[in-house]
Design a protein around this motif. Structure first.
Motif, short mmCIF file in Angstrom:
data_model
loop_
_atom_site.label_atom_id
_atom_site.label_comp_id
_atom_site.label_asym_id
_atom_site.label_seq_id
_atom_site.Cartn_x
_atom_site.Cartn_y
_atom_site.Cartn_z
N GLN A 30 -31.25 -20.10 12.78
CA GLN A 30 -30.54 -20.54 12.76
C GLN A 30 -29.46 -18.90 12.81
O GLN A 30 -29.73 -18.12 12.44
N THR A 31 -27.83 -19.04 12.55
CA THR A 31 -27.31 -18.32 12.99
C THR A 31 -26.49 -17.87 11.47
O THR A 31 -26.77 -18.59 10.67
N SER A 57 -29.38 -13.58 12.99
CA SER A 57 -29.97 -14.25 12.82
C SER A 57 -31.35 -15.14 11.97
O SER A 57 -31.40 -13.36 11.02
#
Length: 202
Positions: A30-31, A57
């Motif tokens: 996930q960013t 991230s």
């Protein structure tokens, strides 16, 4: 039913790549949130084995990546493609969330500090220089939530000698990063990035 099981086993032996790609699809990097993402600038790459560049991230729990980060992997490759070949740089890695983000009384916990890094080395991902603090793996305490691990890259004057005081050498926690930067006139980072992780058992 036994026939179906035998077919699946045969397929797993014949097509290991298919199963691997299926597993990799479930592991998502996930960013960061918009607020945390704003810290990242300048295309600084933080490269660990198996996962590649983790800049900006979250480290996922899948494939034991968080455990490996804390227990197995050594220092990452740091690459900055815009480094000027004949200039020198200072790399700082800190945890501003020690012991946790709600009460960071031990910020900025120093995880790595290297000076006199040549730009030509940075461009290819090598960190050669004067190590003032050896690399310390990220090891967030249980139930302390996500920690930010920040990497800041500063330009160093050509003939400047940078050091830590004896007091700083004895303690990694409650490091006054602002004073350090001001004492050696490092200015603003030319590039910065971070990743977030938490204890692998949480």
């Amino acid at each position: 039913m036994k026939l179906l099981g035998a077919v699946l086993v045969a397929l797993s032996l014949l097509l290991p790549g298919a199963w691997a790609s299926e597993a990799s699809r479930t592991c998502i990097f996930q960013t960061l949130s918009e607020a945390d993402h704003e810290f990242c600038r300048g295309d600084l790459e933080i490269i660990y084995p198996e996962v590649g560049d983790v800049s900006c991230s979250y480290i996922p729990k899948c494939h034991e990546y968080r455990r490996k980060l804390s227990e197995e992997w050594g220092q990452p490759r740091i690459r900055y493609p815009w480094a000027k070949k004949n200039k020198k740089y200072v790399l700082v890695m800190v945890d501003p969330d020690a012991p946790n983000r709600e009460n960071p009384r031990l910020r900025f916990w120093r995880h790595w500090l290297v000076t006199d890094i040549l730009g030509s080395d940075l461009r290819v991902g090598k960190i050669k220089g004067k190590v003032l603090t050896d690399y310390n793996r990220p090891k967030p305490a249980r139930y302390s939530g996500y920690h930010r691990y920040q990497f800041r890259l500063y330009r160093q004057s050509q003939h400047q000698t940078i050091s830590l005081s004896s007091e700083e050498q004895q303690s990694l926690g409650t490091w006054d990063l602002k004073d350090f930067v001001e004492d050696f006139h490092l200015g603003h980072p030319v590039a910065a990035t971070q990743f977030l992780t938490k204890n692998c058992k949480d």
